[in-house]
Design a protein around this motif. Structure first.
Motif, PDB file in Angstrom:
ATOM      1  N   GLU A   1      -0.117 -12.801  -6.034  1.00 16.71           N
ATOM      2  CA  GLU A   1      -1.211 -12.238  -5.696  1.00 16.71           C
ATOM      3  C   GLU A   1      -2.542 -11.202  -6.704  1.00 16.71           C
ATOM      4  O   GLU A   1      -2.275 -10.888  -7.722  1.00 16.71           O
TER       5      GLU A   1
ATOM      6  N   LEU B   1      -1.446  -2.302   3.874  1.00 14.72           N
ATOM      7  CA  LEU B   1      -1.135  -4.000   5.225  1.00 14.72           C
ATOM      8  C   LEU B   1       0.026  -3.204   5.834  1.00 14.72           C
ATOM      9  O   LEU B   1       0.375  -3.074   5.185  1.00 14.72           O
TER      10      LEU B   1
ATOM     11  N   CYS C   1      -7.234  -7.243  -7.153  1.00  7.80           N
ATOM     12  CA  CYS C   1      -7.387  -7.451  -5.175  1.00  7.80           C
ATOM     13  C   CYS C   1      -6.427  -6.453  -4.542  1.00  7.80           C
ATOM     14  O   CYS C   1      -5.090  -6.186  -4.906  1.00  7.80           O
ATOM     15  N   ASP C   2      -6.576  -4.984  -3.732  1.00  4.63           N
ATOM     16  CA  ASP C   2      -5.722  -4.001  -3.576  1.00  4.63           C
ATOM     17  C   ASP C   2      -4.995  -4.882  -2.128  1.00  4.63           C
ATOM     18  O   ASP C   2      -5.527  -4.815  -1.243  1.00  4.63           O
ATOM     19  N   PHE C   3      -3.732  -4.774  -2.229  1.00  7.54           N
ATOM     20  CA  PHE C   3      -3.156  -5.341  -1.166  1.00  7.54           C
ATOM     21  C   PHE C   3      -2.176  -4.675  -0.556  1.00  7.54           C
ATOM     22  O   PHE C   3      -1.106  -4.320   0.282  1.00  7.54           O
ATOM     23  N   THR C   4      -2.319  -2.359  -0.982  1.00  6.90           N
ATOM     24  CA  THR C   4      -2.204  -1.463  -0.492  1.00  6.90           C
ATOM     25  C   THR C   4      -2.646  -1.207   1.576  1.00  6.90           C
ATOM     26  O   THR C   4      -3.479  -1.697   1.273  1.00  6.90           O
TER      27      THR C   4
ATOM     28  N   ILE D   1       4.063 -12.052   1.285  1.00 10.91           N
ATOM     29  CA  ILE D   1       3.443 -11.231   2.039  1.00 10.91           C
ATOM     30  C   ILE D   1       3.976  -9.907   2.773  1.00 10.91           C
ATOM     31  O   ILE D   1       4.318 -10.220   4.038  1.00 10.91           O
TER      32      ILE D   1
ATOM     33  N   LEU E   1      -7.991 -10.723   1.543  1.00 14.94           N
ATOM     34  CA  LEU E   1      -6.657 -10.491   0.347  1.00 14.94           C
ATOM     35  C   LEU E   1      -6.909 -12.024  -1.226  1.00 14.94           C
ATOM     36  O   LEU E   1      -7.073 -13.081  -0.116  1.00 14.94           O
TER      37      LEU E   1
ATOM     38  N   LYS F   1       2.680  -0.326  -1.851  1.00 14.76           N
ATOM     39  CA  LYS F   1       2.277  -0.913  -2.735  1.00 14.76           C
ATOM     40  C   LYS F   1       3.810  -1.800  -3.053  1.00 14.76           C
ATOM     41  O   LYS F   1       5.246  -1.248  -3.171  1.00 14.76           O
TER      42      LYS F   1
ATOM     43  N   GLN G   1       4.181  -6.336   4.400  1.00 14.23           N
ATOM     44  CA  GLN G   1       2.986  -5.404   5.357  1.00 14.23           C
ATOM     45  C   GLN G   1       3.928  -4.196   5.798  1.00 14.23           C
ATOM     46  O   GLN G   1       3.734  -3.909   6.406  1.00 14.23           O
TER      47      GLN G   1
END
Length: 109
Positions: A15, A24, A19-22, A102, A4, A108, A104
């Motif tokens: 963020e 989680l 970067c892909d934060f999906t 963040i 991340l 998105k 999880q």
């Protein structure tokens, strides 16, 4: 291993939009690395990332390596959300970011 990426501009962590934060989910991955890109205010600073739960439980702080990265503590990855904050020090100043949460939840944010 998943990474991340974050951008630190003065005292704000965001963020990295590239970067892909999906995807989680709590406990879905045991090893996730965090990497940070810093603005010039952080030059020549020793940097430590503090992690904690949204209820205030502290997790082991992580000293950033030479690539400005660290592992996110497994304890933080077991909860629906965790917070992080960076503390730095150099010969001229101490600096600290505002916390970033963040979530999880799989989708998105």
């Amino acid at each position: 291993m998943r990474t991340l990426k974050f951008i630190v501009n003065d005292n704000i962590i965001t963020e990295d939009p590239n970067c892909d934060f999906t995807g989680l989910f709590p406990n879905s991955e045991k090893k996730i690395r965090a990497e940070f890109a810093f603005s010039h205010e952080w030059d020549n600073s020793i940097k430590v990332v503090a992690f904690w739960s949204i209820m205030g439980t502290e997790y082991p702080p992580q000293l950033l390596d030479e690539e400005n990265g660290c592992m996110i503590p497994e304890e933080a990855l077991s909860k629906p959300a965790f917070k992080l904050e960076i503390l730095g020090a150099n010969l001229k100043q101490n600096i600290k970011t505002k916390p970033l949460t963040i979530y999880q939840k799989g989708g998105k944010q």
